[in-house]
Every structure is written in structure tokens, then in C-alpha cells.
Design a protein around this motif. Structure first.
Motif, PDB file in Angstrom:
ATOM      1  N   ARG A  26      -4.120  19.837 -20.424  1.00 51.96           N
ATOM      2  CA  ARG A  26      -4.630  19.307 -19.253  1.00 51.96           C
ATOM      3  C   ARG A  26      -4.089  18.008 -18.794  1.00 51.96           C
ATOM      4  O   ARG A  26      -3.933  17.347 -17.848  1.00 51.96           O
ATOM      5  N   LEU A  27      -4.091  16.977 -20.085  1.00 53.67           N
ATOM      6  CA  LEU A  27      -3.423  15.643 -19.613  1.00 53.67           C
ATOM      7  C   LEU A  27      -2.125  15.666 -19.141  1.00 53.67           C
ATOM      8  O   LEU A  27      -1.870  14.821 -18.464  1.00 53.67           O
ATOM      9  N   ASP A  28      -1.284  16.742 -19.751  1.00 56.49           N
ATOM     10  CA  ASP A  28       0.099  16.627 -19.350  1.00 56.49           C
ATOM     11  C   ASP A  28       0.091  17.095 -17.884  1.00 56.49           C
ATOM     12  O   ASP A  28       1.296  16.567 -17.114  1.00 56.49           O
ATOM     13  N   GLN A  29      -0.708  17.850 -17.419  1.00 58.54           N
ATOM     14  CA  GLN A  29      -0.686  18.206 -15.896  1.00 58.54           C
ATOM     15  C   GLN A  29      -1.133  16.924 -15.016  1.00 58.54           C
ATOM     16  O   GLN A  29      -1.160  17.031 -13.786  1.00 58.54           O
ATOM     17  N   ARG A  30      -1.567  15.740 -15.456  1.00 55.87           N
ATOM     18  CA  ARG A  30      -1.873  14.675 -14.983  1.00 55.87           C
ATOM     19  C   ARG A  30      -3.180  14.986 -14.010  1.00 55.87           C
ATOM     20  O   ARG A  30      -3.015  14.810 -12.733  1.00 55.87           O
ATOM     21  N   PRO A  31      -4.203  15.403 -14.458  1.00 54.47           N
ATOM     22  CA  PRO A  31      -5.313  15.733 -13.682  1.00 54.47           C
ATOM     23  C   PRO A  31      -6.038  14.608 -12.832  1.00 54.47           C
ATOM     24  O   PRO A  31      -5.898  13.519 -13.394  1.00 54.47           O
ATOM     25  N   ARG A  32      -6.658  14.946 -12.086  1.00 55.72           N
ATOM     26  CA  ARG A  32      -7.419  13.776 -11.078  1.00 55.72           C
ATOM     27  C   ARG A  32      -8.842  13.597 -12.083  1.00 55.72           C
ATOM     28  O   ARG A  32      -9.626  14.218 -11.977  1.00 55.72           O
ATOM     29  N   LEU A  33      -8.686  12.544 -12.744  1.00 55.02           N
ATOM     30  CA  LEU A  33      -9.955  11.968 -13.551  1.00 55.02           C
ATOM     31  C   LEU A  33     -10.880  11.541 -12.569  1.00 55.02           C
ATOM     32  O   LEU A  33     -10.700  11.166 -11.356  1.00 55.02           O
ATOM     33  N   ARG A  34     -12.161  11.452 -13.083  1.00 56.34           N
ATOM     34  CA  ARG A  34     -13.191  10.729 -12.325  1.00 56.34           C
ATOM     35  C   ARG A  34     -13.643   9.463 -12.914  1.00 56.34           C
ATOM     36  O   ARG A  34     -14.678   9.363 -13.534  1.00 56.34           O
ATOM     37  N   PRO A  35     -12.780   8.284 -12.871  1.00 58.06           N
ATOM     38  CA  PRO A  35     -13.444   7.033 -13.373  1.00 58.06           C
ATOM     39  C   PRO A  35     -14.395   6.596 -13.086  1.00 58.06           C
ATOM     40  O   PRO A  35     -14.953   6.498 -11.524  1.00 58.06           O
ATOM     41  N   ALA A  36     -15.163   6.038 -13.534  1.00 58.94           N
ATOM     42  CA  ALA A  36     -16.235   5.378 -13.373  1.00 58.94           C
ATOM     43  C   ALA A  36     -16.896   4.126 -14.438  1.00 58.94           C
ATOM     44  O   ALA A  36     -16.233   4.365 -15.714  1.00 58.94           O
ATOM     45  N   PRO A  37     -17.807   3.475 -14.051  1.00 63.61           N
ATOM     46  CA  PRO A  37     -17.907   2.167 -15.081  1.00 63.61           C
ATOM     47  C   PRO A  37     -18.561   2.759 -16.501  1.00 63.61           C
ATOM     48  O   PRO A  37     -19.538   3.627 -16.136  1.00 63.61           O
ATOM     49  N   VAL A  38     -18.033   2.540 -17.598  1.00 62.23           N
ATOM     50  CA  VAL A  38     -18.676   3.133 -18.751  1.00 62.23           C
ATOM     51  C   VAL A  38     -18.588   2.269 -19.756  1.00 62.23           C
ATOM     52  O   VAL A  38     -17.784   1.481 -19.896  1.00 62.23           O
ATOM     53  N   ASP A  39     -19.729   2.198 -20.547  1.00 62.62           N
ATOM     54  CA  ASP A  39     -19.984   1.153 -21.456  1.00 62.62           C
ATOM     55  C   ASP A  39     -19.158   1.534 -22.760  1.00 62.62           C
ATOM     56  O   ASP A  39     -19.394   2.324 -23.520  1.00 62.62           O
ATOM     57  N   LEU A  40     -17.906   0.887 -22.868  1.00 64.34           N
ATOM     58  CA  LEU A  40     -17.034   1.182 -24.196  1.00 64.34           C
ATOM     59  C   LEU A  40     -17.732   0.805 -25.427  1.00 64.34           C
ATOM     60  O   LEU A  40     -17.619   1.494 -26.425  1.00 64.34           O
ATOM     61  N   ALA A  41     -18.677  -0.304 -25.401  1.00 65.08           N
ATOM     62  CA  ALA A  41     -19.393  -0.734 -26.478  1.00 65.08           C
ATOM     63  C   ALA A  41     -20.448   0.490 -27.110  1.00 65.08           C
ATOM     64  O   ALA A  41     -20.524   0.804 -28.207  1.00 65.08           O
ATOM     65  N   CYS A  42     -20.962   1.069 -26.151  1.00 63.68           N
ATOM     66  CA  CYS A  42     -22.055   2.047 -26.428  1.00 63.68           C
ATOM     67  C   CYS A  42     -21.315   3.279 -26.957  1.00 63.68           C
ATOM     68  O   CYS A  42     -21.785   3.927 -27.849  1.00 63.68           O
ATOM     69  N   VAL A  43     -20.259   3.658 -26.403  1.00 61.36           N
ATOM     70  CA  VAL A  43     -19.298   4.746 -26.820  1.00 61.36           C
ATOM     71  C   VAL A  43     -18.949   4.350 -28.204  1.00 61.36           C
ATOM     72  O   VAL A  43     -19.044   5.442 -29.147  1.00 61.36           O
ATOM     73  N   ALA A  44     -18.498   3.338 -28.391  1.00 59.35           N
ATOM     74  CA  ALA A  44     -17.982   2.931 -29.784  1.00 59.35           C
ATOM     75  C   ALA A  44     -19.054   3.022 -30.827  1.00 59.35           C
ATOM     76  O   ALA A  44     -19.055   3.366 -31.927  1.00 59.35           O
TER      77      ALA A  44
END
Length: 488
Positions: free
Chosen positions: A336-354
Motif C-alpha cells: 500500500r505504501l509503495d503505491q503512494r496512497p493518498r494519506l489523510r494527514p491531520a494534527p496528531v499528538d505524537l507524544a500521546c501516541v508514543a
């Protein structure tokens, strides 16, 4: 080989000769037109100047005669004197100015006692209307006995209504024009020949870089065997001084060839990677499938005598199935990533995910020391599920490839407008040769566990977000992975 080289050489020579011939012929044609136009303008100008001088002389003679007010008696007296001296007729014939008396009938009349000669009669007959000519200010062109004249007229005083024609021959003008035309033709021919030769040899020198371009492009287009491949370039003309357009064309062609060669090499490299990827994926999938098939065959043959052995075999089959499922999931993620999909970026809290991923690691390995250095929040522009996968794969890499008591530090910070996640462990580290291949698919060091796809997924996912990932490691110094993602 000889046939190909001969055909390419003939085509290149044909193109070269055609372009040179077109340039040379077009230049010669323009020069010929220009010289012809200049010759015509010069000839017309010279003739106009010479005829204007003749007209000025005629007008001056006519005006002078008019001021004298000659009558028929005076003309007869002049004619008598001329007859006695015998010089008037001689002067009349030898001088370029010709006088002719014309009667009312338009025919030549005697000049006193001197009868008109053949030239005077021809001149009188050539003038269509002597009376109208006398009223005209400008002389006219006539032809008498094959000779051109400029003629004007004036009325003589007296009741006879005689007219006097005053004519100047234009023979000198015609002869001068012939000499001028002959000289211009000779000089023009020499000039056209010299300029044509200069154009031919100049075009040959100037078109040499273009000939190299044609030869290079033709060689590549026709297969160019044995070293005449995409690595061939158009050489710089060096000491030759070419125009900016030729140099720009050479640079553009070399740039295009460089891009084609890079694309071809990249395609070959990608094809090789794909072949290795398929082989590695087949090998990785074949191992759990073989294990599951083996246990099923043993169960079909009744080799498990008790429930404990059957339960152990089912556990092994479930473990291999889960391993195969994880491998398939990672392969799908990479595809899926090799096909360069259209991601839906949005503000995400990196500290919370970590923080959540570190909690999962502590739950899986309670004895591992985990240090966190996290701000209250650190927003990055990312696709949330993919960001979770990045952080989970980094910590899973620590969990699989380091001892269970090795310390791990998870740090999140803002640097230069990016959110940076660092995962550093105190494991055995990696030698530089292995560190260079850490993001290769199915790469595993020694007898390490895992599918070898986790870090490849991290690299592909970070690239899809427009971020960067760096690795710092050394044998015995642990491994630090830094992921930088853009902030909103």
C-alpha cells in the motif's frame, strides 16, 4: 554489427548534408535576392541621375533659345552662314545635341538653306506631337534609327508656326548602364560564391555539435550495441565557440539522457528488488505453511497419541498461522505504501501516541526499564493509523532484537518546525555494514527473529508523510532511531 554501423553512418551523413545544403542554399538565395535588389536600385539611380543631367542641359538650351526669340528669317540667315562655312551640318551630326526644325505638319523642315538629314527626319517622325511637347516642361524619350534620345521643343517666333526640336542622345547612358550591370553581375557573382563557401564551411563548423547530438540520439534509438548505451553523452565542443542555443541544447540533451539512464537503472534496480522480494516473501511464507502442513499430516496419520501432544501441535500451528498473518499484514502495508496512497494527514499528538506504545511495551515486557521524556503535547501532521504503526514497529524492533532487561528511552521533542521521535535502546547495537541495510526488506542480522519487514514499513511510512528517519548505532552502543515528521 557492420550493417548497423554503416546504416547509422549513412543516415547521419544524409541528415548532415541535407541541413548544410538547406542552410547554404537559403543563404545564397537571400544573398542573390539582396544583391539583385541592390543592383536594380543602383542602376535605376544612376540612370535617373544621368538622364536628369541630360534633361537639365536640354531645358537650359531650350530656355536660352526661347530668350533669343529666333524667327524664320534669322534661322535662314544662320543656315546661310552655316552653308557658306560648311560647318553647321558637321557640327549638327557630331554633337550629342541634335536640332531639328518641324513644320505645322509635324515633318522636318529645312534649317535655313540646310535640308534635314535622315536622322532629323527620323527624330521628327518619332515625336508624336511636337506642339504638345513645346507646351510640356519635361523632355520625353524617343527612339530614332535605333538610337534613344531625350527630346524637348520650343515654338519659333513668326507666323509660320515652326517648332524647334532639341534632342540629346542617351547612347552614353545606355553604354554606362551596360558597364554598370556587367560589373555588378561579376562582383555579385564573386560575392555570392565567396559568401556561399563561407556559409557552407561556417555551417559545417557550427553544426558539428548538432551532428554529435544526432549521432548520439540515433545510436541510442537504434539499439546502440557494445558501449553505445544510455551512458553516452554529447561531448562539450571545447575550444569551439558556439552560440548559447547550441550549448543549451547540448546541456538539455545530456540532462535528458542522464534522467533516462537514471530511470532505467532505477527500474532495473526495482525489478531486481522485486524479484528478491518475491523470493524472500515466498521463503518466509513457505516456512509457516510447511510447519502447518506437517502438523496436519501428522494429525491425519494419527501420530498424536494423547491430548497433550495434540494441544502442543495446535499451539504450534496457531503460532505459525499468526506469524504468517503478521507477515501478510506487513506485506500488504508495504504494498500500500509503495503505491503512494493518498494519506489523510491531520494534527496528531505524537507524544500521546508514543506514551501509549511505551505502555504496550511495558505490558508485554514488565521487566524492561522504559524511560519517557515527553512533552505535554507535540502535534505533527500525519495519518493517525500509520503513525501508530510507525511507533509500534520501532518499539517492536526493540522488543524483538534486544534483551528483555535492556533499557529503552523514548523521547519526543520539537526541532526546527518538526516533531522528532527518538527511540534509543541499550542493546548490542549493529556494525555499520548491517546498519546500512536495516531498512531493507526481509533483512535480519544473524539468527534474529521477526520477519525483517518492520523497519522497511517504518521507512516507507515516514517517506509517505514527507518526513525523515535516521539510525545511529555501533557494536555495543545500542541503537537509536530518530523519526522527524512535519508539524501542522
Amino acid at each position: 554489427m557492420k550493417c548497423w554501423r554503416g546504416r547509422c553512418r549513412r543516415k547521419e551523413q544524409h541528415r548532415r548534408a541535407t541541413l548544410r545544403a538547406k542552410l547554404t542554399l537559403s543563404t545564397i538565395a537571400m544573398l542573390t535576392i539582396g544583391i539583385t535588389a541592390a543592383m536594380w536600385v543602383n542602376t535605376v539611380g544612376i540612370r535617373h541621375y544621368m538622364v536628369a543631367n541630360i534633361d537639365n542641359d536640354l531645358i537650359a538650351s531650350r530656355d536660352g533659345l526661347q530668350r533669343t526669340g529666333l524667327t524664320r528669317d534669322q534661322i535662314e540667315a544662320i543656315g546661310a552662314i552655316a552653308d557658306l562655312s560648311g560647318q553647321f551640318a558637321t557640327k549638327n551630326r557630331s554633337s550629342r545635341t541634335l536640332f531639328t526644325v518641324v513644320g505645322r505638319d509635324g515633318k522636318a523642315a529645312p534649317f535655313g538653306r540646310v535640308a534635314p538629314d535622315a536622322i532629323q527626319r527620323a527624330l521628327a517622325d518619332a515625336v508624336p506631337d511636337a506642339a504638345a511637347l513645346a507646351r510640356r516642361d519635361e523632355p520625353i524619350d524617343v527612339t530614332a534609327q535605333g538610337t534613344g534620345y531625350r527630346v524637348t521643343a520650343l515654338s519659333l517666333s513668326g507666323p509660320d508656326g515652326l517648332l524647334l526640336l532639341v534632342a540629346n542622345s542617351t547612347t552614353a547612358v545606355t553604354q554606362t548602364m551596360h558597364k554598370v550591370v556587367r560589373m555588378v553581375l561579376i562582383v555579385g557573382t564573386i560575392l555570392v560564391a565567396c559568401l556561399g563557401a563561407a556559409t557552407f564551411f561556417g555551417a559545417r563548423r557550427r553544426l558539428h555539435p548538432l551532428e554529435d547530438m544526432v549521432e548520439t540520439a540515433s545510436a541510442i534509438a537504434e539499439g546502440c550495441p557494445q558501449g553505445l548505451g544510455l551512458s553516452r553523452r554529447v561531448a562539450s565542443p571545447g575550444h569551439r565557440r558556439n552560440g548559447g542555443e547550441v550549448e543549451q541544447l547540448r546541456t538539455a540533451l545530456n540532462t535528458m539522457l542522464q534522467q533516462l539512464e537514471t530511470a532505467f537503472v532505477t527500474r532495473e534496480h526495482a525489478a531486481g528488488q522485486l524479484r528478491r522480494f518475491i523470493a524472500d516473501a515466498s521463503h518466509e511464507l513457505r516456512t509457516p505453511l510447511a510447519a502447518i502442513r506437517g502438523y496436519l499430516q501428522l494429525d491425519e496419520k494419527g501420530m498424536f497419541k494423547d491430548e497433550a501432544e495434540r494441544a502442543r501441535a495446535m499451539g504450534r500451528m496457531n503460532a505459525e498461522a499468526e506469524r504468517m498473518a503478521r507477515l501478510v499484514d506487513e506485506l500488504l502495508a508495504l504494498a500500500r505504501l509503495d503505491q503512494r496512497p493518498r494519506l489523510r494527514p491531520a494534527p496528531v499528538d505524537l507524544a500521546c501516541v508514543a506514551r501509549g506504545a511505551a505502555a504496550d511495551l511495558s505490558a508485554q515486557q514488565p521487566g524492561r526499564p522504559v524511560e519517557l521524556s515527553l512533552p505535554a503535547d507535540c502535534l505533527v501532521l500525519a495519518d493517525e493509523p500509520t503513525l501508530h504503526q510507525i511507533v509500534s514497529n520501532l518499539l517492536a524492533n526493540v522488543r524483538i532484537h534486544t534483551p528483555a532487561d535492556a533499557r529503552v528511552r523514548v523521547t519526543v521533542a520539537e526541532e526546527d518546525g518538526h516533531g522528532v521521535l527518538r527511540v534509543a535502546d541499550e542493546g548490542p547495537g549493529m556494525p555499520p555494514r548491517d546498519a546500512e541495510r536495516i531498512f531493507d526488506r526481509f533483512f535480519r542480522t544473524g539468527g534474529a527473529e521477526g520477519s525483517g519487514l518492520g523497519m522497511a514499513v517504518v521507512r516507507a511510512a515516514v517517506d509517505a508523510h514527507g518526513g525523515t528517519v535516521r539510525v545511529t548505532t555501533a557494536p555495543g552502543a545500542g541503537l537509536t532511531v530518530a523519526v522527524s515528521l512535519p508539524r501542522p
